[in-house]
Design an enzyme around this catalytic site. Sequence first.
Site, PDB file in Angstrom:
ATOM      1  N   ASP A 187      34.655 -51.586 -13.907  1.00  0.00           N
ATOM      2  CA  ASP A 187      34.388 -50.845 -12.672  1.00  0.00           C
ATOM      3  C   ASP A 187      32.887 -50.725 -12.467  1.00  0.00           C
ATOM      4  O   ASP A 187      32.165 -50.222 -13.328  1.00  0.00           O
ATOM      5  CB  ASP A 187      35.014 -49.444 -12.737  1.00  0.00           C
ATOM      6  CG  ASP A 187      36.527 -49.493 -12.808  1.00  0.00           C
ATOM      7  OD1 ASP A 187      37.118 -50.230 -12.019  1.00  0.00           O
ATOM      8  OD2 ASP A 187      37.103 -48.797 -13.659  1.00  0.00           O
ATOM      9  N   ASP A 190      31.751 -53.980 -19.236  1.00  0.00           N
ATOM     10  CA  ASP A 190      32.429 -52.960 -18.449  1.00  0.00           C
ATOM     11  C   ASP A 190      32.994 -53.621 -17.189  1.00  0.00           C
ATOM     12  O   ASP A 190      32.568 -54.721 -16.812  1.00  0.00           O
ATOM     13  CB  ASP A 190      31.445 -51.844 -18.093  1.00  0.00           C
ATOM     14  CG  ASP A 190      32.123 -50.678 -17.401  1.00  0.00           C
ATOM     15  OD1 ASP A 190      33.200 -50.261 -17.867  1.00  0.00           O
ATOM     16  OD2 ASP A 190      31.600 -50.207 -16.386  1.00  0.00           O
ATOM     17  N   LEU A 223      24.420 -45.486 -17.483  1.00  0.00           N
ATOM     18  CA  LEU A 223      23.435 -45.250 -18.536  1.00  0.00           C
ATOM     19  C   LEU A 223      23.970 -44.389 -19.672  1.00  0.00           C
ATOM     20  O   LEU A 223      23.767 -44.718 -20.851  1.00  0.00           O
ATOM     21  CB  LEU A 223      22.176 -44.615 -17.932  1.00  0.00           C
ATOM     22  CG  LEU A 223      21.347 -45.532 -17.031  1.00  0.00           C
ATOM     23  CD1 LEU A 223      20.359 -44.713 -16.203  1.00  0.00           C
ATOM     24  CD2 LEU A 223      20.606 -46.569 -17.862  1.00  0.00           C
ATOM     25  N   ASN A 245      36.124 -47.671 -19.958  1.00  0.00           N
ATOM     26  CA  ASN A 245      36.473 -46.288 -20.258  1.00  0.00           C
ATOM     27  C   ASN A 245      37.638 -45.784 -19.423  1.00  0.00           C
ATOM     28  O   ASN A 245      38.142 -44.689 -19.672  1.00  0.00           O
ATOM     29  CB  ASN A 245      35.250 -45.382 -20.032  1.00  0.00           C
ATOM     30  CG  ASN A 245      34.425 -45.207 -21.291  1.00  0.00           C
ATOM     31  OD1 ASN A 245      34.792 -45.661 -22.371  1.00  0.00           O
ATOM     32  ND2 ASN A 245      33.299 -44.528 -21.163  1.00  0.00           N
TER      33      ASN A 245
END
Length: 278
Positions: free
Chosen positions: A15, A13, A213, A47
């Site tokens: 950010d 990921d 999470l 995302n």
Amino acid sequence: MEELRRLRHLIIDMDGVLWRGKRPMEGLTDFFAFLRRHEIRFVLATNNASRSRMDYVEQLARFGVTVRPEEVLPSCDATAFYLQQIAPAGARVLVVGEQALRAALSEAGFQVVDEENVDFVVVGLDWGLTYAKLARAARAIWNGARFIGTNPDPVWPGEDGLYPGNGATLAFLERATGVSPIVVGKPEPLMFQIAMQRMGAVPETTAVIGDQLPTDILGGKRAGLRTILMLSGATTPSMLAESPVQPDMVFADIRALTAAWEAALTAPDPKECPQRLR
């Protein structure tokens, strides 16, 4: 140490992991130098559907890191890929989102229109979100358009704290229409599958690195991958302690991960050491 030692592929990921807001995390260049030096392949899977893969390539270049476009997978591209699997070419799409999402769908062969008579409503993070946009999307869904969400992130980490994410927009439209969206991004499997295909990876050698999470870590577990949580983004220690979703490893940030991984690779392999006499 053994878990880190066997990893050869990463789905990372961005950010909250590589930067927060417009600030790179400390140790960013060292982290990528480590990956290149040890030939650990990676895909940067985010995302965030409001930016294109070239936006991320250019941002990382400003931070002193070189990555190739094929090493970046934003959810706008994953969403366009998903629609290509389920929709005919030229299907009409109403977009709530930024230009990167509109461009990805147009490049994939869809008609992006600002009308209510459409085949799909695709919703991503929209910096110019208004009640009028939400109302038009709701009416299109009421009229029978299929409801697609790029990602379900409830929040995203900025320089000065957390902000509402695309999941909040999806929740608004779901409550208004009574229709649940089909979600493409993490924690759903599609992004992980695309990333692994690009790397030629297998689950046994692959880990997900993220700061959320309910998306990064839950998605990695669903995909059968090892999961590494960074406490540099959206998740606090208290949130981690209370969560039913638990990662395999936790680090303060990528600098701490790099140091631990370097130590794991340089430490003697216990399998190769003679057993100590008792």
